[in-house]
Design an enzyme around this catalytic site. Structure first.
Site, PDB file in Angstrom:
ATOM      1  N   GLU A  87       0.839  -1.247  -0.164  1.00 32.86           N
ATOM      2  CA  GLU A  87      -0.176   0.089  -0.047  1.00 32.86           C
ATOM      3  C   GLU A  87       0.806   1.148  -0.081  1.00 32.86           C
ATOM      4  O   GLU A  87       1.919   1.619   0.906  1.00 32.86           O
ATOM      5  CB  GLU A  87      -0.946  -0.005   1.120  1.00 32.86           C
ATOM      6  CG  GLU A  87      -1.960   1.175   1.331  1.00 32.86           C
ATOM      7  CD  GLU A  87      -2.916   1.229   2.310  1.00 32.86           C
ATOM      8  OE1 GLU A  87      -4.091   1.373   2.143  1.00 32.86           O
ATOM      9  OE2 GLU A  87      -2.535   0.770   3.510  1.00 32.86           O
TER      10      GLU A  87
ATOM     11  N   GLY B 105       3.373   1.741  10.864  1.00 34.76           N
ATOM     12  CA  GLY B 105       3.204   1.233  12.287  1.00 34.76           C
ATOM     13  C   GLY B 105       2.647   0.005  11.993  1.00 34.76           C
ATOM     14  O   GLY B 105       2.729  -1.139  12.944  1.00 34.76           O
ATOM     15  N   ALA B 106       1.840  -0.192  10.880  1.00 37.05           N
ATOM     16  CA  ALA B 106       1.264  -1.847  10.654  1.00 37.05           C
ATOM     17  C   ALA B 106       0.589  -1.525   9.236  1.00 37.05           C
ATOM     18  O   ALA B 106       0.508  -0.420   8.913  1.00 37.05           O
ATOM     19  CB  ALA B 106       0.239  -2.209  11.681  1.00 37.05           C
ATOM     20  N   MET B 107       0.136  -2.628   8.664  1.00 36.68           N
ATOM     21  CA  MET B 107      -0.279  -2.795   7.366  1.00 36.68           C
ATOM     22  C   MET B 107      -1.544  -3.800   7.434  1.00 36.68           C
ATOM     23  O   MET B 107      -1.387  -5.133   7.805  1.00 36.68           O
ATOM     24  CB  MET B 107       0.778  -3.095   6.111  1.00 36.68           C
ATOM     25  CG  MET B 107       0.074  -3.154   5.034  1.00 36.68           C
ATOM     26  SD  MET B 107      -0.852  -1.737   4.421  1.00 36.68           S
ATOM     27  CE  MET B 107      -2.220  -2.636   3.435  1.00 36.68           C
ATOM     28  N   GLU B 108      -2.619  -3.809   6.943  1.00 36.49           N
ATOM     29  CA  GLU B 108      -3.750  -4.461   7.137  1.00 36.49           C
ATOM     30  C   GLU B 108      -4.016  -5.690   6.027  1.00 36.49           C
ATOM     31  O   GLU B 108      -5.129  -6.066   5.967  1.00 36.49           O
ATOM     32  CB  GLU B 108      -5.080  -3.647   7.099  1.00 36.49           C
ATOM     33  CG  GLU B 108      -5.525  -2.873   5.835  1.00 36.49           C
ATOM     34  CD  GLU B 108      -4.875  -1.517   5.589  1.00 36.49           C
ATOM     35  OE1 GLU B 108      -5.443  -0.932   4.730  1.00 36.49           O
ATOM     36  OE2 GLU B 108      -3.843  -1.051   6.266  1.00 36.49           O
TER      37      GLU B 108
ATOM     38  N   HIS C 288      -9.700  -2.670   9.783  1.00 35.96           N
ATOM     39  CA  HIS C 288      -9.387  -2.769   8.433  1.00 35.96           C
ATOM     40  C   HIS C 288     -10.171  -3.853   7.696  1.00 35.96           C
ATOM     41  O   HIS C 288     -10.346  -3.925   6.517  1.00 35.96           O
ATOM     42  CB  HIS C 288      -7.924  -2.570   8.218  1.00 35.96           C
ATOM     43  CG  HIS C 288      -7.691  -0.938   7.869  1.00 35.96           C
ATOM     44  ND1 HIS C 288      -8.250  -0.134   7.165  1.00 35.96           N
ATOM     45  CD2 HIS C 288      -6.518  -0.426   8.397  1.00 35.96           C
ATOM     46  CE1 HIS C 288      -7.682   1.047   7.229  1.00 35.96           C
ATOM     47  NE2 HIS C 288      -6.670   0.756   7.917  1.00 35.96           N
TER      48      HIS C 288
ATOM     49  N   HIS D 133      -6.905  -0.992  15.288  1.00 37.89           N
ATOM     50  CA  HIS D 133      -6.879  -0.197  13.928  1.00 37.89           C
ATOM     51  C   HIS D 133      -7.063  -1.295  12.709  1.00 37.89           C
ATOM     52  O   HIS D 133      -7.720  -1.318  11.887  1.00 37.89           O
ATOM     53  CB  HIS D 133      -5.978   0.693  13.860  1.00 37.89           C
ATOM     54  CG  HIS D 133      -6.058   1.428  12.540  1.00 37.89           C
ATOM     55  ND1 HIS D 133      -6.318   2.817  12.791  1.00 37.89           N
ATOM     56  CD2 HIS D 133      -5.356   1.116  11.391  1.00 37.89           C
ATOM     57  CE1 HIS D 133      -6.187   3.463  11.445  1.00 37.89           C
ATOM     58  NE2 HIS D 133      -5.916   2.383  10.798  1.00 37.89           N
ATOM     59  N   GLU D 134      -6.111  -2.119  12.576  1.00 36.80           N
ATOM     60  CA  GLU D 134      -5.745  -3.035  11.568  1.00 36.80           C
ATOM     61  C   GLU D 134      -6.845  -3.999  11.657  1.00 36.80           C
ATOM     62  O   GLU D 134      -7.135  -4.631  10.409  1.00 36.80           O
ATOM     63  CB  GLU D 134      -4.412  -3.678  11.809  1.00 36.80           C
ATOM     64  CG  GLU D 134      -3.239  -2.855  11.766  1.00 36.80           C
ATOM     65  CD  GLU D 134      -3.125  -1.815  10.721  1.00 36.80           C
ATOM     66  OE1 GLU D 134      -3.623  -2.046   9.675  1.00 36.80           O
ATOM     67  OE2 GLU D 134      -2.801  -0.446  11.077  1.00 36.80           O
TER      68      GLU D 134
ATOM     69  N   GLU E  75      -9.239   4.605   6.068  1.00 39.53           N
ATOM     70  CA  GLU E  75      -8.485   5.013   7.550  1.00 39.53           C
ATOM     71  C   GLU E  75      -9.266   5.791   8.387  1.00 39.53           C
ATOM     72  O   GLU E  75      -9.033   5.746   9.625  1.00 39.53           O
ATOM     73  CB  GLU E  75      -7.278   5.717   6.953  1.00 39.53           C
ATOM     74  CG  GLU E  75      -6.283   5.135   5.992  1.00 39.53           C
ATOM     75  CD  GLU E  75      -5.876   3.970   6.591  1.00 39.53           C
ATOM     76  OE1 GLU E  75      -5.804   3.837   7.856  1.00 39.53           O
ATOM     77  OE2 GLU E  75      -5.053   3.019   5.672  1.00 39.53           O
TER      78      GLU E  75
END
Length: 1004
Positions: free
Chosen positions: A289, A422-425, A461, A457-458, A480
């Site tokens: 992403e 921070g992270a990726m979903e 998503h 959060h993830e 987001e």
């Protein structure tokens, strides 16, 4: 430390030597043109030189010409036409206006009419001949067809015309399914790949255009026949041209290729870490992403081109491989190689595809029909349990809340040692920084709050973004903003002890500050270039998106928000949407006399937010709205109107949730009639609305008087909001700073986290501005002011173990402020046990001595506790020693001893101190090319670096210097929105100082 004594420390440069001459080329090359875009029409350009910081090994690091960034479609098309008229352009550039001599007479009216008629007749005849003959008039007589169209299309790498002239792909062909086979070699850091794409031709076409970047394509076949391809690198596109139109139907496109594993943080990239035995370990992971799936396999790399995927991964037997779906089978290929094949995926966008090859361990647990697993490096196997328990609880919450169960049979959460975001979903394979997933035995509740927030959060998503995806990046907030809002909703429900409500309030204040700038943008805005897509990942998409959803939820009743969201997910699952699809779903379930679409469109299509001015006369209240801008003087005329669900309380009833009253303000001005006389009114209850409020003189006087008499007449959120709003109003010039100090008198009695931390944040910003301007007397007096108003509360803080997140947050803010300003003797270096929430504060004190800094560096190198390591690095970067500052800047950028992913944090921390901020700014300028090789132009990392380096400038000298430097960047960043924000922020700082220095002299 020996490293720092090998050269003489230079002085930071405040001024830039400027020199540049430009020579216009005869022919503009579409792929390489790199114009300079001036900022504020400054005509002096900063010319980068070899580093004046004298850091060894830091030289210029220019990109090759073919690595230049992209241009917008419009600009490229314009340049294409310029190619055909370079001679005329050269002539025009030397044209000198001739003054009218007055010797020529005007033609008569009759002559002019006859001339016009003749011209019209000639033009008509030419048009008739043109369409009858169907040709262009050339020296050959006929048939140089479509020469204009030819010139629109750019040239591909082999010189042929590329058959597409837009950054967005054509919609005539859609992918149906990808079969992807990959074999990464973690020794030489390359990979081999092949992809077979089943495509659906929806409209007859002679071309198939898709994305590919940095690949060596060996062979391509289409329906079994080898085909030739064209490549246009600036847009990362490849095309296949066919002699005849492809009929509607399905076809198979096969591509075989090789590529290097990326050395940056996107695409299919290599990563490494050193284990506790000192052995270097390597792995390969993905971050696609927004626009990097094309770096791992040729694909239709846009969110709307959803498809299914089957992935096969060849690896050495000592590694494991992971992907979005569960593994089906492993085949022994001999020679120490194995091939893992994964299940066919659900329908999803390319940016959600993921795969990892590494030596990881895992723990697992089942939730409903899903196996949840957490992966990490073997040395950190003791730090994964909290993440596993947290993910399982949150997955259960979301399954229930959305009434749509998570659709996959597995959910992996993976801690990557070297990871920028921070992270990726990624669907079914969520990747994290180690800091945002792992929790050690000595981690504090604040550390757990961070990890819980990122996991929440993830996981959100997996529904918002994965199950239902925005049509295009202009509506990124649908992903987001929703995930950000749901992380707070879920944590408040599942983990009430983490005090997430206060954190969400701070997030809303942050979003208001960003959106008050003229350089901000609407929540849903037009984006086309890769840089513009990257820039959408900002506070507006995340925090403002979440804030307007909170406001909407607070306006709706009887669970209507949850019902509408559930209906939206059910209706659009596995497909793409736009903002209006969400508003329509919510409108359909709302029983109120309210058009959700009408109200919310005013919040997503307009830039910024409203300022509501309140004037009360008896029981009649006049309400006026206007676009709030910190720098209204330079703004364009803005007649934007918002539909504002105004909330208010009064002295009659103010603390209970039932006290809240609502008034919908849709017009520029409206009148509210109160049923009874009141002593005061407070609008925007608990700051649930995304607007700020200004009161007339009597209104502010009444509120301030009420707080001084009994601050508990308002909730702590309302008190924090008053502090936030009055500082913003002061910065915009709406109220004097004397009024700010008048409100702040009550703060001596304050002991709640939200108002105290907001007051400290605002006063800390002013202190740093004064400090950076060397206003030493005023900075000292500001320190005394802070001590006077918060000293007793600082004294009351203990260094003992604390379990309340709210109290930890308050204690950390107070003691860190006391230590940074050397207030009394609150701060000493403690050799004994330190509460983990105070580690950063204590470490920063220790880092100011050579011995302490050396010990912290050794701790950083050998610690496997990531929260502790993060705090240690912040302390190392807070040093006032120039040698150490330069060393840590160099090491964090080259990644040799500090991971490059931490470079934005290092810059941010160094820039807070007087000793380091000019060195950091010089370092950014001198190493810009290298920085933009590590971090994409427009990315959140670049945004953070720019704002950290410039946001505390407040002099004309620094303004000019920043303008000149950013103007010199051309294609490498001058047009970024964050650059405009940086320049605007410096101007605001200058104006505030000019307007308030005398007040500070008088009142501090």
């Amino acid at each position: 430390v020996d490293t720092f004594n090998t050269f003489k420390a230079p002085q930071p440069r405040n001024m830039i030597e400027n020199s540049m001459f430009e020579e216009e080329p005869d022919v503009v090359d579409l792929a390489k043109e790199s114009p300079s875009y001036p900022i504020d029409t400054d005509n002096v350009v900063y010319e980068p030189r070899s580093s004046r910081l004298l850091v060894r090994g830091l030289g210029e690091n220019d990109l090759d010409e073919d690595e230049e960034d992209y241009e917008s479609s419009a600009r490229l098309l314009g340049m294409s036409f310029m190619n055909r008229s370079s001679n005329q352009r050269s002539a025009a550039s030397s044209y000198i206006r001739q003054h009218y001599s007055g010797s020529c007479s005007m033609p008569s009216t009759k002559t002019m009419v006859v001339g016009v008629v003749v011209l019209v007749l000639v033009a008509s005849m030419l048009m008739v001949l043109y369409f009858l003959l169907g040709c262009n008039f050339t020296t050959a007589g006929c048939q140089k067809t479509n020469s204009t169209m030819d010139s629109i299309y750019p040239n591909s790498t082999n010189g042929e015309l590329f058959p597409w002239a837009d950054l967005r792909l054509p919609c005539s062909v859609h992918p149906v399914h990808y079969n992807i086979t990959l074999h990464p070699d973690l020794t030489i850091m390359t990979f081999q790949g092949s992809v077979s794409i089943l495509v659906q031709v929806l409209n007859e076409t002679k071309n198939i255009v898709l994305h590919s970047s940095d690949m060596n394509i060996i062979k391509a076949t289409f329906d079994g026949k080898e085909v030739h391809f064209l490549e246009y690198k600036p847009w990362q596109q490849i095309a296949f041209k066919f002699p005849e139109d492809l009929k509607k139907g399905q076809y198979v496109l096969n591509i075989t290729y090789t590529a290097n594993l990326s050395s940056s943080y996107d695409g299919f990239y290599n990563s490494s870490y050193v284990d506790t035995n000192g052995i270097k370990r390597v792995l390969a992971a993905t971050q696609f992403e927004p626009l990097a799936a094309r770096k791992a396999f040729p694909c239709f790399d846009e969110p709307a081109f959803k498809s299914t995927f089957t992935i096969k991964m060849t690896r050495e037997s000592k590694y494991i491989s992971l992907s979005n779906m569960p593994k089906v089978i492993t085949t022994d290929l001999k020679n120490g190689l194995e091939e893992d094949e994964f299940e066919k995926s659900v329908n999803m966008s390319t940016y959600l595809v993921a795969f990892i090859v590494a030596d990881f361990i895992s723990v697992s647990k089942n939730v409903s029909k899903t196996k949840v697993s957490v992966y990490a490096v073997p040395d950190k196997k003791e730090q994964v349990q909290y993440a596993l328990d947290t993910a399982c609880k949150l997955l259960e919450f979301y399954n229930s809340f959305f009434k749509n169960e998570y659709p996959l049979s597995k959910l992996d959460l993976v801690a990557i040692p070297d990871f920028l975001a921070g992270a990726m979903e990624n669907w079914g394979l969520i990747t994290f920084r180690e800091t945002t997933l792992l929790v050690g035995s000595n981690s504090s509740a604040i550390d757990k709050q961070l990890v819980t927030s990122v996991i929440a959060h993830e996981l959100a998503h997996q529904w918002f973004g994965n199950l239902v995806t925005m049509q295009w990046w202009n509506d990124l907030w649908l992903n987001e903003g929703f995930a950000t809002y749901m992380q707070y909703i879920s944590i408040e429900s599942v983990f009430p002890g983490l005090d997430i409500d206060t954190e969400f309030l701070n997030v809303r204040f942050k979003a208001l500050a960003k959106d008050a700038l003229n350089s901000s943008h609407p929540v849903s805005t037009v984006v086309s270039t890769p840089e513009q897509v990257e820039e959408m990942f900002d506070s507006v998409s995340y925090e403002k998106g979440a804030s307007i959803l909170l406001m909407l939820n607070a306006t709706l009743t009887d669970g209507e928000f949850q019902k509408g969201v559930t209906q939206y997910l059910q209706k659009y699952k596995l497909s793409n949407t736009k903002s209006e699809n969400l508003w329509n779903s919510l409108s359909q379930v709302s029983k109120q006399n309210l058009s959700v679409s009408e109200m919310m469109n005013t919040w997503t299509v307009h830039k910024g937010f409203p300022l509501v001015t309140v004037k009360r006369s008896g029981t009649q209240v006049t309400l006026t709205q206007e676009h709030f801008l910190l720098n209204a003087e330079n703004s364009t005329d803005d007649s934007s109107l918002w539909h504002i669900p105004l909330t208010y309380v009064s002295d009659k009833c103010s603390v209970l949730s039932s006290c809240k009253q609502v008034f919908h303000l849709k017009e520029k001005t409206a009148t509210l009639k109160l049923p009874d006389q009141v002593k005061w009114l407070k609008f925007n209850v608990r700051s649930d609305g995304f607007y700020i409020v200004h009161y007339d003189e009597e209104g502010w006087k009444d509120l301030i008087g009420a707080l001084k008499e009994d601050m508990n007449v308002l909730s702590c959120k309302d008190r924090a909001a008053l502090i936030n709003n009055i500082f913003a109003l002061s910065r915009s010039g709406k109220v004097s700073f004397r009024q700010v100090l008048n409100l702040m008198d009550y703060i001596r009695n304050e002991n709640e986290t939200a108002p105290v931390t907001e007051a400290l944040f605002q006063l800390g910003q002013i202190y740093r501005l004064l400090d950076k301007r060397s206003e030493l007397d005023l900075a000292s007096r500001m320190t005394s002011y802070i001590e006077d108003h918060f000293g007793s509360l600082m004294e009351n803080q203990s260094w003992d173990l604390e379990t309340s997140v709210s109290k930890m947050t308050l204690r950390s803010a107070l003691l860190e402020m006391a230590c940074s300003l050397n207030i009394r003797n609150f701060c000493v270096v403690i050799d004994s046990w330190i509460p983990s929430d105070l580690m950063r504060t204590v470490f920063k004190v220790a880092a100011q001595t050579d011995e302490g800094w050396g010990k912290l560096l050794d701790m950083y190198k050998h610690s496997i506790n990531d929260p502790e390591k993060h705090k240690t690095l912040e302390a190392l970067a807070s040093t006032q020693d120039v040698w150490k500052i330069i060393w840590i800047l160099q090491k964090s950028l080259d990644g040799s001893e500090i991971q490059t992913q931490e470079f934005p944090l290092v810059i941010n921390t160094i820039c807070k101190s007087f000793a380091g901020y000019l060195y950091a700014w010089d370092f950014v300028k001198e190493n810009w090319d290298k920085i933009t090789q590590k971090f994409s132009v427009g990315s959140f990392a670049i945004q953070s670096i720019i704002m950290s380096a410039t946001s505390q400038f407040s002099t004309k000298t620094h303004l000019v210097e920043a303008q000149n430097f950013f103007s010199s960047l051309g294609m490498k960043g001058s047009q970024m929105r964050i650059v405009q924000e940086a320049i605007e922020t410096i101007k605001l700082n200058m104006r505030w100082m000019e307007n308030n220095l005398n007040t500070l002299q008088s009142w501090l």
